[in-house]
Design an enzyme around this catalytic site. Structure first.
Site, PDB file in Angstrom:
ATOM      1  N   GLU A  81      -9.304  -9.532   0.256  1.00  0.00           N
ATOM      2  CA  GLU A  81      -8.088 -10.338   0.191  1.00  0.00           C
ATOM      3  C   GLU A  81      -6.843  -9.489   0.401  1.00  0.00           C
ATOM      4  O   GLU A  81      -5.887  -9.914   1.062  1.00  0.00           O
ATOM      5  CB  GLU A  81      -8.014 -11.068  -1.154  1.00  0.00           C
ATOM      6  CG  GLU A  81      -6.934 -12.136  -1.223  1.00  0.00           C
ATOM      7  CD  GLU A  81      -5.566 -11.601  -1.614  1.00  0.00           C
ATOM      8  OE1 GLU A  81      -4.568 -12.331  -1.434  1.00  0.00           O
ATOM      9  OE2 GLU A  81      -5.486 -10.456  -2.124  1.00  0.00           O
ATOM     10  N   HIS A 104       1.721  -5.855  -7.930  1.00  0.00           N
ATOM     11  CA  HIS A 104       1.431  -4.703  -7.072  1.00  0.00           C
ATOM     12  C   HIS A 104       2.203  -3.465  -7.502  1.00  0.00           C
ATOM     13  O   HIS A 104       2.428  -2.546  -6.712  1.00  0.00           O
ATOM     14  CB  HIS A 104       1.708  -5.022  -5.591  1.00  0.00           C
ATOM     15  CG  HIS A 104       0.606  -5.779  -4.933  1.00  0.00           C
ATOM     16  ND1 HIS A 104       0.417  -5.815  -3.574  1.00  0.00           N
ATOM     17  CD2 HIS A 104      -0.382  -6.532  -5.456  1.00  0.00           C
ATOM     18  CE1 HIS A 104      -0.631  -6.564  -3.287  1.00  0.00           C
ATOM     19  NE2 HIS A 104      -1.136  -7.014  -4.429  1.00  0.00           N
TER      20      HIS A 104
END
Length: 393
Positions: free
Chosen positions: A230, A331
């Site tokens: 992904e 992230h």
């Protein structure tokens, strides 16, 4: 007759254990065999049968009462952001290139594992800016910019040149995993790299466990697709069953100024960088949450895509939606809350107990226009009521 969905107990001890164990397994996109083995063992323990594709995606199946008609799929991913060795530097350090989209800013200071081709050998190290010593560079430390060309990996071995790195077995293309350092605080916050999407995997496994523990046969066969690419954009481009009519991806929801997502709540995403999600499925999910008192926020994400984006681009013929768990600093130095994961697991378990949005229409891949479920009448405007169906003269 299908029983109405009901709130089920979520085994939070199980969810937290699975989450921490997942986080401790390095799995940058492209090197996910170990983490998929772990997920397979968890599915075996739940008694859920599954198969594995050539590319390593897992397709598990929680069977419903019907062998014909349409199925649904919940999609999560175990791969994370990471790095590859781009070059062996003359100073005995490593130039890195990112795997997945993330800033070098959040890798500065990260402890790493470097995986050589010798399978049982891992070399430790740390990512540092090129100007890492304040005693040497003074204000230059703060003036250095941000970018992958401005950091390097220091290797924890006696090595001072490229030849020494090769002698250690390190070469260009070796994977470099950013270690997560997971921590669950007494107040319920979970701090770690790679909560995206390992917290989603843990919450979904807990939701499937809740349905199984309650002895409930879902009205619609539910697939659990666990993907491994992904973060590099491939996601659910393969591995989905042909009978799947609805796909719900579960991934990190963005907590930041201008967003409604919250660390203590689940999120129903109405759209992301690839466009809006299915009108009917998103509102069904939001309705299930409202009906059962599950704390959910609606949100739209700008710089974001998930597994279902890859599925749509691959030509999948299904309604798609996205559920999330609120994550601060996605992230980067990520944080979520166990309450939000509990809300997410509850919503997924409610969805697994429910019928398809349109069980009769979606049982087949195509049908007649007259039978197509839609917002059939154009809404009234200030000029007066509509005189006909949407899009028809």
């Amino acid at each position: 007759m299908v029983a109405s969905p009901r709130l089920l107990p979520i085994d939070m001890e199980y969810l937290q254990q699975v989450l921490v164990e997942l986080l401790e397994i390095p799995s940058p996109s492209g090197r996910t065999d170990h983490v998929q083995q772990y997920v397979g063992e968890r599915l075996d323990a739940l008694g859920v049968p599954f198969s594995v594709t050539r590319r390593g995606a897992i397709n598990a199946r929680l069977a419903g009462p019907r062998d014909d008609g349409a199925d649904r799929a919940v999609v999560v991913h175990t791969d994370t952001i990471g790095c590859l060795v781009k070059s062996l530097k003359p100073n005995g350090r490593l130039e890195l290139t990112p795997v997945g989209t993330h800033s070098a800013r959040f890798s500065e200071g990260a402890h790493v594992w470097i995986f050589t081709d010798e399978l049982d050998r891992v070399i430790t190290g740390q990512v540092l800016p090129l100007k890492a010593s304040g005693h040497r560079y003074n204000d230059g430390v703060d003036l250095q910019g941000v970018g992958w060309g401005l950091v390097e990996a220091r290797v924890d071995e006696d090595v001072t040149d490229a030849a020494g790195l090769r002698k250690l077995g390190i070469d260009v293309g070796d994977f470099v995993a950013l270690l997560p350092s997971p921590q669950v605080t007494p107040s319920g916050y979970v701090k770690s790299r790679h909560l995206d999407d390992k917290a989603g995997v843990a919450a979904v496994l807990a939701a499937f466990k809740a349905v199984i523990d309650a002895g409930i046969t879902p009205p619609v066969t539910a697939h659990l697709l666990v993907t491994t690419t992904e973060e590099v954009g491939h996601g659910a481009s393969h591995g989905l069953d042909q009978d799947v009519a609805e796909i719900v991806s579960v991934d990190a929801a963005v907590c930041a100024p201008g967003q409604q997502s919250d660390e203590r709540a689940a999120t129903v995403a109405m759209g992301d960088g690839t466009g809006p999600f299915d009108y009917h499925l998103t509102r069904k999910l939001a309705g299930l949450a409202a009906e059962h008192g599950v704390d959910v926020r609606r949100d739209v994400f700008d710089f974001y895509r998930s597994d279902v984006a890859a599925a749509l681009e691959a030509g999948v013929h299904a309604r798609v939606a996205l559920l999330g768990f609120g994550v601060d600093a996605t992230h980067g130095h990520e944080r979520t809350h166990l309450t939000g994961l509990h809300n997410l697991a509850q919503l997924v378990s409610l969805y697994l107990q429910s019928e398809l949005v349109f069980p009769e229409w979606d049982a087949e891949p195509e049908g007649e226009l007259a039978d197509f479920p839609s917002l059939a009448v154009q809404p009234a405007t200030e000029e007066g009521p509509s005189d006909g169906p949407i899009g028809l003269d």
